[in-house]
Design a protein around this motif. Sequence first.
Motif, PDB file in Angstrom:
ATOM      1  N   THR A   7     -40.582  13.532  15.034  1.00  0.00           N
ATOM      2  CA  THR A   7     -41.375  14.727  14.824  1.00  0.00           C
ATOM      3  C   THR A   7     -42.449  14.551  13.762  1.00  0.00           C
ATOM      4  OG1 THR A   7     -39.438  16.022  15.400  1.00  0.00           O
ATOM      5  CG2 THR A   7     -41.223  17.173  14.324  1.00  0.00           C
ATOM      6  N   MET A   8     -42.140  13.989  12.637  1.00  0.00           N
ATOM      7  CA  MET A   8     -43.080  13.967  11.540  1.00  0.00           C
ATOM      8  C   MET A   8     -44.119  12.848  11.640  1.00  0.00           C
ATOM      9  SD  MET A   8     -42.301  16.613   9.995  1.00  0.00           S
ATOM     10  CE  MET A   8     -43.366  16.471   8.588  1.00  0.00           C
ATOM     11  N   SER A   9     -43.852  11.830  12.416  1.00  0.00           N
ATOM     12  CA  SER A   9     -44.790  10.716  12.453  1.00  0.00           C
ATOM     13  C   SER A   9     -45.972  10.969  13.374  1.00  0.00           C
ATOM     14  CB  SER A   9     -44.069   9.432  12.844  1.00  0.00           C
ATOM     15  OG  SER A   9     -43.556   9.576  14.151  1.00  0.00           O
ATOM     16  N   GLY A  10     -45.909  12.000  14.224  1.00  0.00           N
ATOM     17  CA  GLY A  10     -47.046  12.314  15.076  1.00  0.00           C
ATOM     18  C   GLY A  10     -47.136  11.437  16.308  1.00  0.00           C
ATOM     19  N   GLU A  11     -46.079  10.748  16.692  1.00  0.00           N
ATOM     20  CA  GLU A  11     -46.104   9.900  17.870  1.00  0.00           C
ATOM     21  C   GLU A  11     -46.237  10.764  19.119  1.00  0.00           C
ATOM     22  OE1 GLU A  11     -42.284   8.359  17.277  1.00  0.00           O
ATOM     23  OE2 GLU A  11     -42.925   6.809  15.902  1.00  0.00           O
ATOM     24  N   ASN A  12     -46.704  10.145  20.210  1.00  0.00           N
ATOM     25  CA  ASN A  12     -46.825  10.891  21.459  1.00  0.00           C
ATOM     26  C   ASN A  12     -45.806  10.402  22.484  1.00  0.00           C
ATOM     27  OD1 ASN A  12     -47.871   8.433  22.077  1.00  0.00           O
ATOM     28  ND2 ASN A  12     -49.757   9.193  22.973  1.00  0.00           N
ATOM     29  N   TRP A  13     -44.732   9.785  22.023  1.00  0.00           N
ATOM     30  CA  TRP A  13     -43.689   9.292  22.925  1.00  0.00           C
ATOM     31  C   TRP A  13     -42.322   9.562  22.321  1.00  0.00           C
ATOM     32  CZ3 TRP A  13     -40.529   5.806  20.594  1.00  0.00           C
ATOM     33  CH2 TRP A  13     -41.029   5.142  19.483  1.00  0.00           C
ATOM     34  N   ILE A  14     -41.309   9.547  23.180  1.00  0.00           N
ATOM     35  CA  ILE A  14     -39.920   9.694  22.748  1.00  0.00           C
ATOM     36  C   ILE A  14     -39.066   8.846  23.696  1.00  0.00           C
ATOM     37  CG2 ILE A  14     -39.550  11.789  24.111  1.00  0.00           C
ATOM     38  CD1 ILE A  14     -37.685  12.792  21.884  1.00  0.00           C
ATOM     39  N   GLY A  15     -38.070   8.180  23.161  1.00  0.00           N
ATOM     40  CA  GLY A  15     -37.193   7.336  23.970  1.00  0.00           C
ATOM     41  C   GLY A  15     -36.289   8.158  24.870  1.00  0.00           C
ATOM     42  N   GLU A  16     -35.868   7.559  25.991  1.00  0.00           N
ATOM     43  CA  GLU A  16     -35.009   8.260  26.949  1.00  0.00           C
ATOM     44  C   GLU A  16     -33.710   8.744  26.317  1.00  0.00           C
ATOM     45  OE1 GLU A  16     -34.419   5.305  29.944  1.00  0.00           O
ATOM     46  OE2 GLU A  16     -36.097   6.008  31.158  1.00  0.00           O
ATOM     47  N   PHE A  56     -35.758  21.326  19.870  1.00  0.00           N
ATOM     48  CA  PHE A  56     -36.678  21.228  21.001  1.00  0.00           C
ATOM     49  C   PHE A  56     -38.051  20.728  20.561  1.00  0.00           C
ATOM     50  CE2 PHE A  56     -39.942  23.273  23.651  1.00  0.00           C
ATOM     51  CZ  PHE A  56     -39.678  22.634  24.851  1.00  0.00           C
ATOM     52  N   PHE A  57     -38.488  21.102  19.364  1.00  0.00           N
ATOM     53  CA  PHE A  57     -39.813  20.688  18.896  1.00  0.00           C
ATOM     54  C   PHE A  57     -39.933  19.179  18.769  1.00  0.00           C
ATOM     55  CE2 PHE A  57     -40.369  25.071  16.883  1.00  0.00           C
ATOM     56  CZ  PHE A  57     -41.100  25.523  17.971  1.00  0.00           C
ATOM     57  N   GLU A  58     -38.802  18.477  18.703  1.00  0.00           N
ATOM     58  CA  GLU A  58     -38.843  17.022  18.616  1.00  0.00           C
ATOM     59  C   GLU A  58     -39.367  16.394  19.907  1.00  0.00           C
ATOM     60  OE1 GLU A  58     -35.923  13.328  17.469  1.00  0.00           O
ATOM     61  OE2 GLU A  58     -35.317  15.361  16.986  1.00  0.00           O
ATOM     62  N   THR A  59     -39.315  17.137  21.017  1.00  0.00           N
ATOM     63  CA  THR A  59     -39.804  16.617  22.289  1.00  0.00           C
ATOM     64  C   THR A  59     -41.288  16.879  22.486  1.00  0.00           C
ATOM     65  OG1 THR A  59     -39.296  18.632  23.510  1.00  0.00           O
ATOM     66  CG2 THR A  59     -37.545  16.971  23.347  1.00  0.00           C
ATOM     67  N   GLN A  60     -41.944  17.485  21.503  1.00  0.00           N
ATOM     68  CA  GLN A  60     -43.368  17.803  21.593  1.00  0.00           C
ATOM     69  C   GLN A  60     -44.145  17.069  20.518  1.00  0.00           C
ATOM     70  OE1 GLN A  60     -43.578  22.029  21.181  1.00  0.00           O
ATOM     71  NE2 GLN A  60     -42.926  22.417  23.271  1.00  0.00           N
ATOM     72  N   HIS A  61     -45.425  16.817  20.799  1.00  0.00           N
ATOM     73  CA  HIS A  61     -46.298  16.183  19.811  1.00  0.00           C
ATOM     74  C   HIS A  61     -46.457  17.142  18.640  1.00  0.00           C
ATOM     75  CE1 HIS A  61     -50.044  14.636  18.040  1.00  0.00           C
ATOM     76  NE2 HIS A  61     -49.550  13.477  18.437  1.00  0.00           N
ATOM     77  N   TYR A  62     -46.380  16.597  17.450  1.00  0.00           N
ATOM     78  CA  TYR A  62     -46.346  17.401  16.223  1.00  0.00           C
ATOM     79  C   TYR A  62     -47.587  18.277  16.064  1.00  0.00           C
ATOM     80  CZ  TYR A  62     -46.051  18.433  11.245  1.00  0.00           C
ATOM     81  OH  TYR A  62     -46.003  19.064  10.046  1.00  0.00           O
ATOM     82  N   LEU A  63     -48.777  17.730  16.343  1.00  0.00           N
ATOM     83  CA  LEU A  63     -50.015  18.471  16.090  1.00  0.00           C
ATOM     84  C   LEU A  63     -50.467  19.312  17.282  1.00  0.00           C
ATOM     85  CD1 LEU A  63     -51.957  15.685  14.179  1.00  0.00           C
ATOM     86  CD2 LEU A  63     -50.733  17.639  13.225  1.00  0.00           C
ATOM     87  N   THR A  64     -50.349  18.782  18.495  1.00  0.00           N
ATOM     88  CA  THR A  64     -50.898  19.472  19.656  1.00  0.00           C
ATOM     89  C   THR A  64     -49.896  20.367  20.370  1.00  0.00           C
ATOM     90  OG1 THR A  64     -50.356  17.650  21.150  1.00  0.00           O
ATOM     91  CG2 THR A  64     -52.516  17.583  20.065  1.00  0.00           C
ATOM     92  N   VAL A  71     -40.329   7.450  27.325  1.00  0.00           N
ATOM     93  CA  VAL A  71     -40.374   6.012  27.607  1.00  0.00           C
ATOM     94  C   VAL A  71     -38.954   5.466  27.612  1.00  0.00           C
ATOM     95  CG1 VAL A  71     -42.673   5.736  26.603  1.00  0.00           C
ATOM     96  CG2 VAL A  71     -40.672   5.388  25.177  1.00  0.00           C
ATOM     97  N   SER A  72     -38.793   4.288  28.205  1.00  0.00           N
ATOM     98  CA  SER A  72     -37.473   3.656  28.230  1.00  0.00           C
ATOM     99  C   SER A  72     -37.064   3.291  26.804  1.00  0.00           C
ATOM    100  CB  SER A  72     -37.503   2.407  29.104  1.00  0.00           C
ATOM    101  OG  SER A  72     -38.295   1.416  28.492  1.00  0.00           O
ATOM    102  N   ASP A  73     -35.792   3.068  26.605  1.00  0.00           N
ATOM    103  CA  ASP A  73     -35.306   2.710  25.276  1.00  0.00           C
ATOM    104  C   ASP A  73     -35.874   1.372  24.815  1.00  0.00           C
ATOM    105  OD1 ASP A  73     -33.902   5.053  25.044  1.00  0.00           O
ATOM    106  OD2 ASP A  73     -32.008   4.192  25.730  1.00  0.00           O
ATOM    107  N   ALA A  74     -36.047   0.433  25.768  1.00  0.00           N
ATOM    108  CA  ALA A  74     -36.625  -0.862  25.412  1.00  0.00           C
ATOM    109  C   ALA A  74     -38.080  -0.697  24.956  1.00  0.00           C
ATOM    110  CB  ALA A  74     -36.553  -1.822  26.598  1.00  0.00           C
TER     111      ALA A  74
END
Length: 128
Positions: A7-16, A56-64, A71-74
């Motif tokens: 959540t805090m890093s602003g990434e646009n992906w989350i592992g499966e 739930f907010f962890e599944t969304q981009h922090y800013l947008t 993405v896959s775990d690998a």
Amino acid sequence: MGATSNTMSGENWIGESRHASVVKTVRHFEAKQREALEQGDTEAAARYEQWGLHSFFETQHYLTGQPKRIVSDAEAARLRAAEDEAKQAQADAERLDVLKRKLGITPRTNGSAYRPYRGGLPTLGKDR
């Protein structure tokens, strides 16, 4: 690996696996909220609702607020390693800059150290 918070890093992906864990947590809090409402405890129901929304907010981009790409775990491990490597390179560059400033070898403090040689070929005397 997927257990870290994105959540805090602003990434646009989350592992499966992390996404599955978040969905499971949200469903758990929704069930707890329903139980609290059935018992008439609106304060606990509101608390469970907030906890579920926070998860739930962890599944969304922090800013947008847009949903993150799953993405896959690998792939998540590769992306996390690349991010960590970039952070380490940035920290190393900052430490190197500090050391250069302390030693006085930066262009600002000792500009002559970076000037190229301007003279021609050395001569043995004026007549040659």
